[in-house]
Design an enzyme around this catalytic site. Structure first.
Site, PDB file in Angstrom:
ATOM      1  N   CYS A   1      17.074  -1.154 -12.510  1.00 58.57           N
ATOM      2  CA  CYS A   1      17.322   0.129 -12.001  1.00 58.57           C
ATOM      3  C   CYS A   1      19.284  -0.173 -12.316  1.00 58.57           C
ATOM      4  CB  CYS A   1      17.345   0.418 -10.648  1.00 58.57           C
ATOM      5  SG  CYS A   1      18.233   1.772  -9.792  1.00 58.57           S
TER       6      CYS A   1
ATOM      7  N   CYS B   1      20.063   4.646 -17.584  1.00 59.07           N
ATOM      8  CA  CYS B   1      19.111   4.985 -16.416  1.00 59.07           C
ATOM      9  C   CYS B   1      17.895   4.465 -17.114  1.00 59.07           C
ATOM     10  CB  CYS B   1      19.320   6.062 -15.775  1.00 59.07           C
ATOM     11  SG  CYS B   1      17.981   6.407 -14.664  1.00 59.07           S
TER      12      CYS B   1
END
Length: 283
Positions: A70, A206
């Site tokens: 992440c 992302c």
């Protein structure tokens, strides 16, 4: 031990998928914090606390090494956890544990240089700039981690981040392809307008965005290279395990998928990406 992979939701599956391919006999436990996803719009202290809680769950489940799949967690929380939490936590557990991120491998891939390298600041005029676009969450953009760390290493690379506030949530909830493509195209246009032209290369900053990488390729000029975080992370983990034989990734080929949210089957967008039905257990 097993290798833990942590993300706020399903985006980290893009990294997890590549790791499983690269280390087919290793044991993996994936944890999605879907109750709190996405992280991109949350305050920094909250991101640190949620990331720490996710790592604790994976260590308790038998992992000794956790990969933060992440960007938001890695950009905002990783250094804090490594410096202020992990030393005491290791003593408490009585064993070696560590947390790694995906931003360092991505920057190494983007610059072609090892993390330890820092450019000599000579002030020479740069004849031609390599313009690098980074599509990311608002929290990652606010951290300026890509701008700061790439500038330390390469004066001939100009980095422009484009925050995409809704895209991770849309992917997480299984929004339709047409709506997703419209949002991707909007952000590609916005970045090109701000730069004055399209970027020479792009990072999907992302891990959710890898699921719709084909939409970014369609929206960017044909042939624009994408720097893929899953590949960079797998390469970096292989190097790390070679340097640290104390971390044994296991040999049973275990695959567990946990979530803090609703257990059960994931939506069709995730299944299409993964290539098979995917069911999460309650964390």
């Amino acid at each position: 031990m097993a290798i833990g992979v942590f993300d706020s939701g399903v985006g980290g599956l893009t990294v997890h998928h590549r790791l499983v391919e690269r280390f087919p006999t290793a044991d993996f436990i994936y944890l999605a914090d879907q109750t709190n996803a996405p992280y991109g719009g949350r305050p920094g202290e909250e991101i640190v606390a949620l990331t720490r809680a996710g790592c604790e769950q994976l260590f308790a489940a038998g992992c000794d090494l956790v990969v933060l799949a992440c960007n938001t967690a890695a950009a905002v929380a990783l250094r804090r956890l490594q410096q202020t939490w992990l030393p005491g936590y290791r003593r408490e557990l009585g064993r070696s544990v560590n947390v790694l991120g995906i931003i360092v491998p991505t920057i190494e891939a983007a610059t072609g240089l090892p993390w330890e390298h820092e450019a000599e600041r000579r002030g020479d005029k740069v004849e031609k700039l390599d313009v690098l676009g980074v599509f990311c969450t608002p929290a990652t953009a606010a951290s300026r981690v890509y701008e700061i760390e790439i500038d330390k290493r390469r004066q001939d690379v100009a980095v422009f981040s484009e925050p995409c506030p809704d895209l991770a949530r849309m992917i997480e909830t299984g929004v339709g392809a047409v709506e997703l493509a419209i949002d991707v195209e909007k952000h590609v246009r916005a970045l090109a307008t701000r730069i004055g032209r399209a970027p020479d290369r792009a990072i999907l900053g992302c891990t959710h965005y890898e699921i719709v990488a084909d939409m970014f390729r369609a929206a960017l000029p044909a042939g624009t290279p994408l720097i893929h975080q899953p590949d960079a992370t797998a390469d970096a983990l292989a190097r790390y395990l070679e340097r640290h034989p104390e971390f044994d990734p296991g040999r049973g080929g275990v695959r567990r998928f946990l979530t803090t949210g609703r257990p059960g089957a994931q939506h069709s967008l995730v299944e299409t990406f993964w290539g098979a039905p995917l069911t999460f257990e309650a964390a």
